[in-house]
Write a protein that holds these residues in place. Structure first.
Motif, mmCIF file in Angstrom:
data_model
loop_
_atom_site.group_PDB
_atom_site.id
_atom_site.type_symbol
_atom_site.label_atom_id
_atom_site.label_comp_id
_atom_site.label_asym_id
_atom_site.label_seq_id
_atom_site.Cartn_x
_atom_site.Cartn_y
_atom_site.Cartn_z
ATOM 1 N N LEU A 39 -9.672 -10.634 42.587
ATOM 2 C CA LEU A 39 -9.512 -9.187 42.600
ATOM 3 C C LEU A 39 -9.463 -8.701 44.051
ATOM 4 C CD1 LEU A 39 -12.058 -8.068 39.829
ATOM 5 C CD2 LEU A 39 -9.558 -8.095 39.658
ATOM 6 N N TRP A 40 -8.651 -7.665 44.254
ATOM 7 C CA TRP A 40 -8.481 -7.080 45.589
ATOM 8 C C TRP A 40 -8.192 -5.599 45.374
ATOM 9 C CZ3 TRP A 40 -4.136 -9.256 49.324
ATOM 10 C CH2 TRP A 40 -4.537 -9.113 50.656
ATOM 11 N N ASN A 41 -8.932 -4.736 46.014
ATOM 12 C CA ASN A 41 -8.756 -3.292 45.827
ATOM 13 C C ASN A 41 -7.957 -2.675 46.966
ATOM 14 O OD1 ASN A 41 -11.570 -3.926 44.403
ATOM 15 N ND2 ASN A 41 -10.641 -2.137 43.429
ATOM 16 N N TYR A 42 -7.229 -1.616 46.629
ATOM 17 C CA TYR A 42 -6.524 -0.830 47.637
ATOM 18 C C TYR A 42 -6.948 0.624 47.516
ATOM 19 C CZ TYR A 42 -2.877 1.424 50.385
ATOM 20 O OH TYR A 42 -2.217 2.166 51.329
ATOM 21 N N THR A 43 -7.252 1.226 48.658
ATOM 22 C CA THR A 43 -7.567 2.652 48.717
ATOM 23 C C THR A 43 -6.743 3.267 49.840
ATOM 24 O OG1 THR A 43 -9.847 2.194 48.018
ATOM 25 C CG2 THR A 43 -9.399 4.371 48.973
ATOM 26 N N GLU A 44 -6.057 4.348 49.541
ATOM 27 C CA GLU A 44 -5.233 5.005 50.553
ATOM 28 C C GLU A 44 -6.081 5.364 51.763
ATOM 29 O OE1 GLU A 44 -1.714 7.992 49.909
ATOM 30 O OE2 GLU A 44 -3.560 9.163 50.071
ATOM 31 N N GLY A 45 -5.608 5.044 52.950
ATOM 32 C CA GLY A 45 -6.349 5.295 54.181
ATOM 33 C C GLY A 45 -7.247 4.146 54.591
ATOM 34 N N LYS A 46 -7.521 3.239 53.667
ATOM 35 C CA LYS A 46 -8.389 2.092 53.942
ATOM 36 C C LYS A 46 -7.621 0.775 53.851
ATOM 37 C CE LYS A 46 -12.908 0.206 52.557
ATOM 38 N NZ LYS A 46 -14.057 0.366 51.619
ATOM 39 N N GLY A 47 -6.585 0.765 53.030
ATOM 40 C CA GLY A 47 -5.809 -0.459 52.843
ATOM 41 C C GLY A 47 -6.435 -1.380 51.810
ATOM 42 N N TRP A 48 -5.982 -2.628 51.807
ATOM 43 C CA TRP A 48 -6.530 -3.630 50.884
ATOM 44 C C TRP A 48 -7.906 -4.070 51.375
ATOM 45 C CZ3 TRP A 48 -4.432 -4.188 46.310
ATOM 46 C CH2 TRP A 48 -3.078 -3.881 46.129
ATOM 47 N N HIS A 49 -8.850 -4.143 50.446
ATOM 48 C CA HIS A 49 -10.229 -4.463 50.842
ATOM 49 C C HIS A 49 -10.971 -5.128 49.686
ATOM 50 C CE1 HIS A 49 -11.906 -1.035 48.486
ATOM 51 N NE2 HIS A 49 -10.764 -0.451 48.795
ATOM 52 N N GLY A 154 -0.143 12.961 37.011
ATOM 53 C CA GLY A 154 0.876 13.557 37.865
ATOM 54 C C GLY A 154 1.846 12.477 38.279
ATOM 55 N N VAL A 155 3.118 12.785 38.258
ATOM 56 C CA VAL A 155 4.132 11.772 38.564
ATOM 57 C C VAL A 155 4.276 11.642 40.075
ATOM 58 C CG1 VAL A 155 6.490 11.002 38.170
ATOM 59 C CG2 VAL A 155 5.312 12.327 36.406
ATOM 60 N N SER A 156 3.501 10.721 40.620
ATOM 61 C CA SER A 156 3.512 10.436 42.051
ATOM 62 C C SER A 156 2.877 9.067 42.232
ATOM 63 C CB SER A 156 2.714 11.503 42.826
ATOM 64 O OG SER A 156 1.362 11.507 42.394
ATOM 65 N N PRO A 157 3.078 8.410 43.383
ATOM 66 C CA PRO A 157 2.436 7.116 43.592
ATOM 67 C C PRO A 157 0.911 7.241 43.574
ATOM 68 C CG PRO A 157 4.203 7.459 45.169
ATOM 69 C CD PRO A 157 3.977 8.770 44.489
ATOM 70 N N SER A 158 0.280 6.263 42.992
ATOM 71 C CA SER A 158 -1.177 6.231 42.955
ATOM 72 C C SER A 158 -1.754 6.060 44.366
ATOM 73 C CB SER A 158 -1.636 5.077 42.059
ATOM 74 O OG SER A 158 -3.038 4.953 42.046
ATOM 75 N N LYS A 159 -2.984 6.503 44.544
ATOM 76 C CA LYS A 159 -3.671 6.329 45.821
ATOM 77 C C LYS A 159 -4.615 5.127 45.798
ATOM 78 C CE LYS A 159 -3.401 11.257 46.972
ATOM 79 N NZ LYS A 159 -4.160 12.500 47.256
ATOM 80 N N THR A 160 -4.792 4.523 44.617
ATOM 81 C CA THR A 160 -5.651 3.341 44.496
ATOM 82 C C THR A 160 -4.977 2.315 43.583
ATOM 83 O OG1 THR A 160 -6.874 4.264 42.600
ATOM 84 C CG2 THR A 160 -7.775 4.685 44.809
ATOM 85 N N TYR A 161 -5.276 1.029 43.853
ATOM 86 C CA TYR A 161 -4.672 -0.067 43.087
ATOM 87 C C TYR A 161 -5.655 -1.220 42.962
ATOM 88 C CZ TYR A 161 -0.337 2.379 44.260
ATOM 89 O OH TYR A 161 0.636 3.345 44.414
#
Length: 361
Positions: A39-49, A154-161
């Motif tokens: 598992l690997w998380n992504y948060t906008e402004g932080k990147g993959w972590h 909302g139809v927009s790219p997610s900020k987390t993955y």
């Protein structure tokens, strides 16, 4: 060395209760899963972590997670193989990672670092190395995927993955093995058009194919052959594979134009065929040309290429009530040679002169 790359830091939590291994002679495809996952998380402004390997378990998501509502997700597929001397190796994983980032770009999913992604694949395979089967024709299927997790309607790219890798010991993709399959030309629905997401490894492409696939099964066929979405006459690809035709002395396959998947096995088959001196072309191929070649006795072989089945010879190609019996419904010499060499390189019984193998351990 001063410029030596630092490997991805991955925390490892090993399971305390290991699963019972399945009967490796009766694996099928994609039915059993190993003890761990990455598992690997992504948060906008932080990147993959927070890269980690944990026991295989359910993923908990908010019901408003954007993957459920807008389909923002991607996946890949590759395999690990065990050689006769017990080594575990990957086949061209860099190509899968390269394709992963092309899919990410199209779907507005954050890019992943290729080297770190390869670190992750190697690490989780090594942790579950006792799941890599050694029986003839078996391998460990590797399924990386990324899903949008932000709870937002909302139809927009997610900020987390979440980026996840799961593993599955597998046998032959088709129960009938390397025997020729029956393919049905789809004349009602279309899969993709240039400018869409046909070239991406995205779940939506496969969801759109299910209706046609179900129809093909009901008619007694293994897969459908898709035609282009504009003219409805040029060959695109088979449901889960790229497709090749041997017409006279030419081996041809549809050119990449944005509507079909740039398969790793497709690319590998092209490279081998060219190295062997075959006349090879990537071009527009109409279904009418195929039928005409068949009537003239020039259609020698038809086969699919893909990670799951490697090479899948086609014995019957049908358009409506018109059936073409290819090579007496037997595997052809080119299909057989490709299968023997590709699987030989993958399992370490044929010398890898192309530099395609990446060792895990």
């Amino acid at each position: 060395m001063a410029n030596e790359r630092k490997p991805l830091e991955i925390k490892i939590e090993r399971t305390s209760v290991k699963k019972e291994k399945p009967d490796y002679s009766k694996l099928g495809f994609g039915r059993f899963f190993t003890d761990h996952m990455f598992l690997w998380n992504y948060t906008e402004g932080k990147g993959w972590h927070d890269a980690r390997i944990v026991p295989y378990e359910n993923i908990s998501l908010d019901p408003a997670a954007m993957v459920f509502h807008y389909g923002q997700e991607m996946f890949e597929g590759l395999k690990a193989y065990k050689t006769a001397d017990g080594k575990i190796q990957l086949f061209r994983p860099q190509k899968n990672i390269e394709r992963m980032n092309k899919t990410n770009e199209r779907l507005c999913i954050p890019q992943v670092d290729p080297d770190e992604t390869l670190d992750a694949i190697k690490a989780v395979v090594e942790v579950d190395s006792d799941w890599v089967p050694s029986e003839v024709g078996t391998s460990l299927y590797i399924r990386p995927f990324i899903i949008a997790t932000e709870p937002h309607l909302g139809v927009s790219p997610s900020k987390t993955y979440i980026f996840c890798i799961i593993l599955s010991p597998v046998g032959a993709y088709y129960a009938e093995g390397i025997n020729p399959v029956k393919i049905y030309v789809e004349d009602e629905y279309v899969r993709a058009v240039k400018g869409g997401i046909g070239f991406a490894k995205a779940g939506g492409n496969y969801a759109a194919s299910l209706r046609s696939q179900k129809k093909a099964y009901e008619l007694g066929y293994s897969q459908v052959l898709w035609l282009d979405g504009v003219h409805r006459k040029y060959v695109d690809e088979v449901g889960t594979m790229n497709v090749f035709f041997v017409i006279g002395d030419e081996v041809c396959t549809p050119a990449l134009g944005g509507s079909l998947l740039p398969g790793v096995t497709r690319d590998s088959a092209l490279a081998l065929l060219k190295s062997w001196g075959y006349k090879v072309s990537e071009r527009l191929i109409s279904i009418d040309e195929i039928k005409e070649a068949y009537k003239n006795g020039e259609l020698k072989e038809v086969f699919g290429t893909g990670t799951a089945a490697v090479i899948s010879p086609v014995g019957v190609l049908a358009e409506g009530d018109y059936k073409m019996i290819i090579n007496n419904n037997e595997i052809g010499p080119i299909s057989q040679k490709l299968y023997d060499n590709l699987t030989g390189i993958q399992w370490g019984t044929v010398e890898d002169t192309m530099g395609w193998i990446v060792p895990v351990m």
